[in-house]
Design an enzyme around this catalytic site. Sequence first.
Site, PDB file in Angstrom:
ATOM      1  N   HIS A   1       0.845  -1.206   0.000  1.00 43.65           N
ATOM      2  CA  HIS A   1       0.000   0.000   0.000  1.00 43.65           C
ATOM      3  C   HIS A   1       0.881   1.257   0.000  1.00 43.65           C
ATOM      4  O   HIS A   1       0.746   2.123  -0.872  1.00 43.65           O
ATOM      5  CB  HIS A   1      -0.910  -0.026   1.234  1.00 43.65           C
ATOM      6  CG  HIS A   1      -1.804   1.167   1.376  1.00 43.65           C
ATOM      7  ND1 HIS A   1      -3.130   1.142   1.050  1.00 43.65           N
ATOM      8  CD2 HIS A   1      -1.556   2.433   1.795  1.00 43.65           C
ATOM      9  CE1 HIS A   1      -3.666   2.336   1.268  1.00 43.65           C
ATOM     10  NE2 HIS A   1      -2.727   3.139   1.720  1.00 43.65           N
ATOM     11  N   GLU A   2       1.780   1.320   0.972  1.00 39.98           N
ATOM     12  CA  GLU A   2       2.670   2.493   1.038  1.00 39.98           C
ATOM     13  C   GLU A   2       3.584   2.535  -0.186  1.00 39.98           C
ATOM     14  O   GLU A   2       3.949   3.610  -0.664  1.00 39.98           O
ATOM     15  CB  GLU A   2       3.474   2.501   2.339  1.00 39.98           C
ATOM     16  CG  GLU A   2       2.630   2.516   3.633  1.00 39.98           C
ATOM     17  CD  GLU A   2       1.559   3.601   3.674  1.00 39.98           C
ATOM     18  OE1 GLU A   2       1.751   4.663   3.046  1.00 39.98           O
ATOM     19  OE2 GLU A   2       0.509   3.380   4.321  1.00 39.98           O
TER      20      GLU A   2
ATOM     21  N   HIS B   1       1.783   4.350  -2.850  1.00 38.08           N
ATOM     22  CA  HIS B   1       1.917   5.799  -2.613  1.00 38.08           C
ATOM     23  C   HIS B   1       3.319   6.248  -3.028  1.00 38.08           C
ATOM     24  O   HIS B   1       3.492   7.307  -3.635  1.00 38.08           O
ATOM     25  CB  HIS B   1       1.736   6.119  -1.123  1.00 38.08           C
ATOM     26  CG  HIS B   1       0.310   6.103  -0.641  1.00 38.08           C
ATOM     27  ND1 HIS B   1      -0.669   6.870  -1.216  1.00 38.08           N
ATOM     28  CD2 HIS B   1      -0.289   5.448   0.396  1.00 38.08           C
ATOM     29  CE1 HIS B   1      -1.819   6.679  -0.549  1.00 38.08           C
ATOM     30  NE2 HIS B   1      -1.608   5.815   0.418  1.00 38.08           N
TER      31      HIS B   1
ATOM     32  N   GLU C   1      -4.601   7.791  -2.986  1.00 35.16           N
ATOM     33  CA  GLU C   1      -5.059   6.521  -2.416  1.00 35.16           C
ATOM     34  C   GLU C   1      -5.326   5.487  -3.519  1.00 35.16           C
ATOM     35  O   GLU C   1      -5.189   4.291  -3.298  1.00 35.16           O
ATOM     36  CB  GLU C   1      -6.310   6.764  -1.565  1.00 35.16           C
ATOM     37  CG  GLU C   1      -6.707   5.618  -0.654  1.00 35.16           C
ATOM     38  CD  GLU C   1      -5.720   5.329   0.477  1.00 35.16           C
ATOM     39  OE1 GLU C   1      -4.727   6.063   0.635  1.00 35.16           O
ATOM     40  OE2 GLU C   1      -5.946   4.332   1.193  1.00 35.16           O
TER      41      GLU C   1
HETATM   42 ZN    ZN Z   1      -3.070   5.203   1.880  1.00 33.59          ZN
END
Ligand code: ZN
Length: 503
Positions: free
Chosen positions: A266-267, A270, A297
């Site tokens: 997830h990170e 980003h 996101e």
């Molecule tokens: Zn996030």
Amino acid sequence: MSKPSYEALVGTLRKTATLKSVADLVSWDQETYMVGGAAEARSDQMSLLAGMLHERQTSSELGDMIAACEEDGEVMGDELQSANVRESRRDFDLETKLPADLVAEAAKVGSQSQEAWKEARAKSEFSLFEPYMEKMLQLTRRKAECYGYAEGGELYDALLNLYEPGATAKQVEAIFAPLRGRLAGLIAELADSSSPPDESPLDISMEQARQHEFGQFVLKTMGFDLGTGRLDTTAHPFCSGIAPGDTRLTTRYGGRFTESLYGTMHEGGHGLYEQGLPKTAFHGLPVSEAVSLGIHESQSRLWENLVGRSEAFWTWAMPHARTMLNSKLKDVSVEHMYRAVNTARPSLIRVEADEATYNLHIMLRFELERAMLVGDLAVKDLPDAWNAKVQEYLGIEVQNDSEGCLQDVHWSFGLMGYFPTYCLGNLYASQFWEALQKDLPNLSDSIAAGEFGGLRGWLQENIHAHGRRYSAAELCQRATGQALSADPMMRHLEETLRPIYGV
Ligand code: ZN
């Protein structure tokens, strides 16, 4: 050759960006490696930097520079330059709209309110937080009034606009309302399944050091550049795009290994966005920055869910996981793992929710904060309203406020209009995914072979490279040929979950 008016603006924005990167670095250090004894000095450092930043961002000189550019036909006739001027105007106006006494009061009450929230959550007693929530709501309303909103809109728009520029409560409602019924229907179908996934592989314990090494290996394969970025450990994972050539991610360990892995991916999503923004070419300028939280996101969710929970991903990852994480995974098939990581089940805590039910957690928050803001819902009635919506949307009962309306920190410091961006991120991710599958017909085979270059290139070209040049809505239209819709996400969830659950 750019004009002197534009050069002056670029010069000052670059210095501000450099100052901000120092503040971000100091803040990153506080979350990761700061020694306990430095807390007081750090607080002084951070407030000094914040004050210097605010001064630069609200100075009348900056306002004059932006105005000079706006009056310069040559600058405004250049697509890229005019985008930078337009976005600088937006930032400047937002920064200068709040009176200093309101900012100071919100900061003071906000920190008291957060303390009250912590205690109320620990004791599961909403009444301890209620008076602070009431004050924060008043202050948030006053802020929203200062920011303002377009004609025909509502107070909520003023706040949503801070995080998802240009989006309105009505637009969000128009997407969320039909989605809610479809999601609830799908979740009810899954609940009737006689063969839900067996999650036991997720409980195999893994050494933290091995997980960290595996996480870095996955990041590297995704294309995250560990020469211009790094991965550390914090209680709450985050990504900080500090400066050109410096993107820092964190993850956490301690729960299931897949929670850590998906946190890292997830990170990492980003982080790829941050590394993909044109920060070197346009350092400090708006077009080198992320366009909205929803789009940010979407990049994390795409890697976490669309890639990371696919069968193709586990086809590639499983042999590596067996050697790098734990040899017990030899007894787990790719299909078994694929099914396990796609378990969907209603639960009470948003941050622990699965890909499907997560969106319902967001919708109920959106509806409740919007109702509180316009005065349709009194703060004292929040717990009952919350519990009723959880029952209605998720079909489960809230036993106490700490697992109900006290679970998130956001409202305690007046953060409203922020939650919808989480769900918008999921929606954008699925819509991008459908579009890129059309452009990359062999995507699944590539992922199964651990080749992510085509996928990363598509995201780079269609999303990352543009920064704030277009609005999120325009970016979506350009990248996918359509306005944002909930259909791609519903198709993705239905096509993934129905076969897994045999419904
Ligand atoms: Zn996030």
